[in-house]
Motif scaffolding. Structure first.
Motif, PDB file in Angstrom:
ATOM      1  N   THR A 145       1.029  -1.113   0.363  1.00 12.94           N
ATOM      2  CA  THR A 145       0.029  -0.133   0.035  1.00 12.94           C
ATOM      3  C   THR A 145       0.844   1.182   0.167  1.00 12.94           C
ATOM      4  O   THR A 145       0.716   2.171  -0.580  1.00 12.94           O
ATOM      5  CB  THR A 145      -0.901   0.109   1.143  1.00 12.94           C
ATOM      6  OG1 THR A 145      -1.562  -0.959   1.316  1.00 12.94           O
ATOM      7  CG2 THR A 145      -2.016   1.144   1.025  1.00 12.94           C
ATOM      8  N   ARG A 146       1.950   1.339   0.782  1.00  8.72           N
ATOM      9  CA  ARG A 146       2.813   2.216   0.859  1.00  8.72           C
ATOM     10  C   ARG A 146       3.350   2.750  -0.548  1.00  8.72           C
ATOM     11  O   ARG A 146       3.527   3.883  -1.069  1.00  8.72           O
ATOM     12  CB  ARG A 146       3.877   2.031   1.879  1.00  8.72           C
ATOM     13  CG  ARG A 146       3.333   2.249   3.171  1.00  8.72           C
ATOM     14  CD  ARG A 146       4.412   1.915   4.467  1.00  8.72           C
ATOM     15  NE  ARG A 146       4.010   1.265   5.665  1.00  8.72           N
ATOM     16  CZ  ARG A 146       3.436   1.996   6.517  1.00  8.72           C
ATOM     17  NH1 ARG A 146       3.005   3.154   6.373  1.00  8.72           N
ATOM     18  NH2 ARG A 146       3.101   1.301   7.483  1.00  8.72           N
ATOM     19  N   LEU A 147       3.928   1.503  -1.138  1.00  9.31           N
ATOM     20  CA  LEU A 147       4.683   1.805  -2.398  1.00  9.31           C
ATOM     21  C   LEU A 147       3.492   2.368  -3.494  1.00  9.31           C
ATOM     22  O   LEU A 147       3.877   3.018  -4.134  1.00  9.31           O
ATOM     23  CB  LEU A 147       5.186   0.421  -2.701  1.00  9.31           C
ATOM     24  CG  LEU A 147       6.123   0.464  -4.205  1.00  9.31           C
ATOM     25  CD1 LEU A 147       7.211   1.290  -4.012  1.00  9.31           C
ATOM     26  CD2 LEU A 147       6.385  -1.072  -4.606  1.00  9.31           C
ATOM     27  N   ARG A 180      -9.713   7.664  -9.359  1.00  8.84           N
ATOM     28  CA  ARG A 180      -9.490   6.133  -9.494  1.00  8.84           C
ATOM     29  C   ARG A 180      -8.551   5.438  -9.867  1.00  8.84           C
ATOM     30  O   ARG A 180      -8.268   4.387  -9.139  1.00  8.84           O
ATOM     31  CB  ARG A 180     -10.369   6.137 -11.073  1.00  8.84           C
ATOM     32  CG  ARG A 180     -11.633   6.324 -11.611  1.00  8.84           C
ATOM     33  CD  ARG A 180     -12.267   6.169 -12.792  1.00  8.84           C
ATOM     34  NE  ARG A 180     -11.232   6.442 -13.922  1.00  8.84           N
ATOM     35  CZ  ARG A 180     -11.387   7.656 -14.572  1.00  8.84           C
ATOM     36  NH1 ARG A 180     -12.429   8.658 -14.050  1.00  8.84           N
ATOM     37  NH2 ARG A 180     -10.640   8.110 -15.356  1.00  8.84           N
ATOM     38  N   THR A 181      -7.115   5.985  -9.895  1.00 12.31           N
ATOM     39  CA  THR A 181      -6.085   5.424 -10.255  1.00 12.31           C
ATOM     40  C   THR A 181      -5.501   5.292  -8.694  1.00 12.31           C
ATOM     41  O   THR A 181      -4.905   4.155  -8.246  1.00 12.31           O
ATOM     42  CB  THR A 181      -5.059   6.221 -10.871  1.00 12.31           C
ATOM     43  OG1 THR A 181      -4.798   7.432 -10.313  1.00 12.31           O
ATOM     44  CG2 THR A 181      -5.488   6.093 -12.448  1.00 12.31           C
ATOM     45  N   LEU A 182      -5.883   6.073  -7.699  1.00 14.16           N
ATOM     46  CA  LEU A 182      -5.630   5.564  -6.161  1.00 14.16           C
ATOM     47  C   LEU A 182      -6.229   4.531  -5.944  1.00 14.16           C
ATOM     48  O   LEU A 182      -5.485   3.586  -5.145  1.00 14.16           O
ATOM     49  CB  LEU A 182      -5.668   6.819  -5.383  1.00 14.16           C
ATOM     50  CG  LEU A 182      -5.164   6.490  -4.097  1.00 14.16           C
ATOM     51  CD1 LEU A 182      -3.806   6.339  -3.960  1.00 14.16           C
ATOM     52  CD2 LEU A 182      -5.604   7.741  -3.092  1.00 14.16           C
ATOM     53  N   PHE A 183      -7.390   4.519  -5.833  1.00 15.62           N
ATOM     54  CA  PHE A 183      -8.199   3.376  -5.228  1.00 15.62           C
ATOM     55  C   PHE A 183      -7.753   2.055  -6.020  1.00 15.62           C
ATOM     56  O   PHE A 183      -7.654   1.153  -5.505  1.00 15.62           O
ATOM     57  CB  PHE A 183      -9.827   3.612  -5.407  1.00 15.62           C
ATOM     58  CG  PHE A 183     -10.047   4.435  -4.306  1.00 15.62           C
ATOM     59  CD1 PHE A 183      -9.953   4.377  -3.002  1.00 15.62           C
ATOM     60  CD2 PHE A 183     -10.656   5.881  -4.767  1.00 15.62           C
ATOM     61  CE1 PHE A 183     -10.033   5.401  -2.089  1.00 15.62           C
ATOM     62  CE2 PHE A 183     -10.964   6.764  -3.571  1.00 15.62           C
ATOM     63  CZ  PHE A 183     -10.907   6.608  -2.391  1.00 15.62           C
ATOM     64  N   ALA A 184      -7.588   2.126  -7.391  1.00 12.23           N
ATOM     65  CA  ALA A 184      -7.226   0.985  -8.039  1.00 12.23           C
ATOM     66  C   ALA A 184      -5.738   0.464  -7.571  1.00 12.23           C
ATOM     67  O   ALA A 184      -5.334  -0.620  -7.245  1.00 12.23           O
ATOM     68  CB  ALA A 184      -7.252   1.088  -9.554  1.00 12.23           C
ATOM     69  N   ALA A 185      -4.886   1.401  -7.410  1.00 12.39           N
ATOM     70  CA  ALA A 185      -3.447   1.433  -6.885  1.00 12.39           C
ATOM     71  C   ALA A 185      -3.613   0.432  -5.579  1.00 12.39           C
ATOM     72  O   ALA A 185      -2.871  -0.329  -5.300  1.00 12.39           O
ATOM     73  CB  ALA A 185      -2.613   2.498  -6.948  1.00 12.39           C
ATOM     74  N   VAL A 186      -4.258   0.863  -4.625  1.00 12.36           N
ATOM     75  CA  VAL A 186      -4.268   0.283  -3.234  1.00 12.36           C
ATOM     76  C   VAL A 186      -5.282  -0.593  -3.102  1.00 12.36           C
ATOM     77  O   VAL A 186      -5.531  -1.332  -1.804  1.00 12.36           O
ATOM     78  CB  VAL A 186      -4.504   1.261  -2.257  1.00 12.36           C
ATOM     79  CG1 VAL A 186      -3.587   2.475  -2.173  1.00 12.36           C
ATOM     80  CG2 VAL A 186      -5.896   2.006  -2.275  1.00 12.36           C
ATOM     81  N   GLY A 187      -5.954  -0.936  -4.285  1.00 15.19           N
ATOM     82  CA  GLY A 187      -6.804  -2.150  -4.360  1.00 15.19           C
ATOM     83  C   GLY A 187      -8.051  -2.115  -3.395  1.00 15.19           C
ATOM     84  O   GLY A 187      -8.701  -2.929  -2.907  1.00 15.19           O
ATOM     85  N   VAL A 188      -8.763  -1.170  -3.200  1.00 15.60           N
ATOM     86  CA  VAL A 188      -9.949  -0.736  -2.609  1.00 15.60           C
ATOM     87  C   VAL A 188     -11.055  -0.168  -3.486  1.00 15.60           C
ATOM     88  O   VAL A 188     -10.614   0.529  -4.507  1.00 15.60           O
ATOM     89  CB  VAL A 188      -9.976   0.107  -1.357  1.00 15.60           C
ATOM     90  CG1 VAL A 188      -8.955  -0.534  -0.243  1.00 15.60           C
ATOM     91  CG2 VAL A 188      -9.349   1.369  -1.468  1.00 15.60           C
ATOM     92  N   THR A 189     -12.185  -0.248  -3.054  1.00 17.39           N
ATOM     93  CA  THR A 189     -13.506   0.528  -3.916  1.00 17.39           C
ATOM     94  C   THR A 189     -13.764   1.249  -2.826  1.00 17.39           C
ATOM     95  O   THR A 189     -14.129   1.047  -1.584  1.00 17.39           O
ATOM     96  CB  THR A 189     -14.487  -0.636  -4.141  1.00 17.39           C
ATOM     97  OG1 THR A 189     -14.232  -1.610  -4.774  1.00 17.39           O
ATOM     98  CG2 THR A 189     -15.730   0.137  -4.751  1.00 17.39           C
ATOM     99  N   PRO A 190     -14.109   2.448  -3.113  1.00 18.94           N
ATOM    100  CA  PRO A 190     -14.428   3.667  -2.178  1.00 18.94           C
ATOM    101  C   PRO A 190     -15.864   3.548  -1.738  1.00 18.94           C
ATOM    102  O   PRO A 190     -16.594   3.134  -2.386  1.00 18.94           O
ATOM    103  CB  PRO A 190     -14.320   5.049  -2.759  1.00 18.94           C
ATOM    104  CG  PRO A 190     -14.268   4.543  -4.306  1.00 18.94           C
ATOM    105  CD  PRO A 190     -13.779   3.115  -4.281  1.00 18.94           C
TER     106      PRO A 190
END
Length: 190
Positions: A145-147, A180-190
């Motif tokens: 997640t940090r990366l 969209r890209t942040l939530f995809a990058a960390v693997g969560v759905t807001p």
């Protein structure tokens, strides 16, 4: 005719002039004499505020970074997605209305000396901490997640610079892309 300003007003004036010059020209093409001439002050007075050109440049980068961090302070009362949208709106509006300042903060680190890189890195770290704190409400924060957040911050800075240079999409479209890209990058759905 030279205008008398308070110490803080003069310092802010010099930083603003420098921000405009450094944002549009490489470091080596900005001359302290030119800054002094535009401000209608002596070169010696400019050196009184900033002992070297490098100190002047570092002060500009730091001031622009700090202004942006202050303006984008998240509201923890908002849901995570809204905090992110609000933060991106601030960054995008700052970039749109202060393109020189935004370019300085985000282009300065490439090829710059260690002090400038550290100033930019401190801003990136502050933003990463903010985002990780918000994301931790939705998912456990891991090294992955940090990366992902660090990579996302670089992605956002790059896309905003591209957008400033060639604004082919709206500010809202760019903001939504960032969310969209942040939530995809960390693997969560807001």
């Amino acid at each position: 005719m030279r205008t008398r300003l308070s110490t803080e007003q003069r310092r802010e004036q010099l930083l603003a002039i420098g921000a405009g010059l450094f944002a549009n020209r490489p470091y080596d093409e900005v001359w302290i004499e030119e800054v002094a001439e535009i401000a209608q002050v002596s070169r010696g007075l400019l050196y009184h505020y900033f002992p070297t050109k490098k100190d002047f440049f570092a002060s500009i980068v730091r001031a622009q970074r700090d202004q942006l961090l202050q303006m984008s302070e998240p509201d923890p009362a908002l849901p995570v997605a809204e905090q992110l949208r609000a933060g991106l709106d601030v960054y995008l509006e700052f970039a749109r209305t202060h393109p020189d300042g935004y370019r300085i903060v985000h282009r300065a680190a490439s090829g710059a000396d260690r002090e400038i890189q550290e100033i930019r890195e401190a801003g990136m770290a502050a933003n990463a901490t903010r985002i990780l704190d918000a994301v931790s409400v939705l998912t456990p924060v891991t090294e992955v997640t940090r990366l992902a957040v660090r990579g996302w911050l670089t992605f956002v800075a790059t896309t905003i610079l591209e957008w400033l240079d060639q604004p082919k999409i709206t500010q809202e479209e760019l903001r939504d892309l960032g969310v969209r890209t942040l939530f995809a990058a960390v693997g969560v759905t807001p």
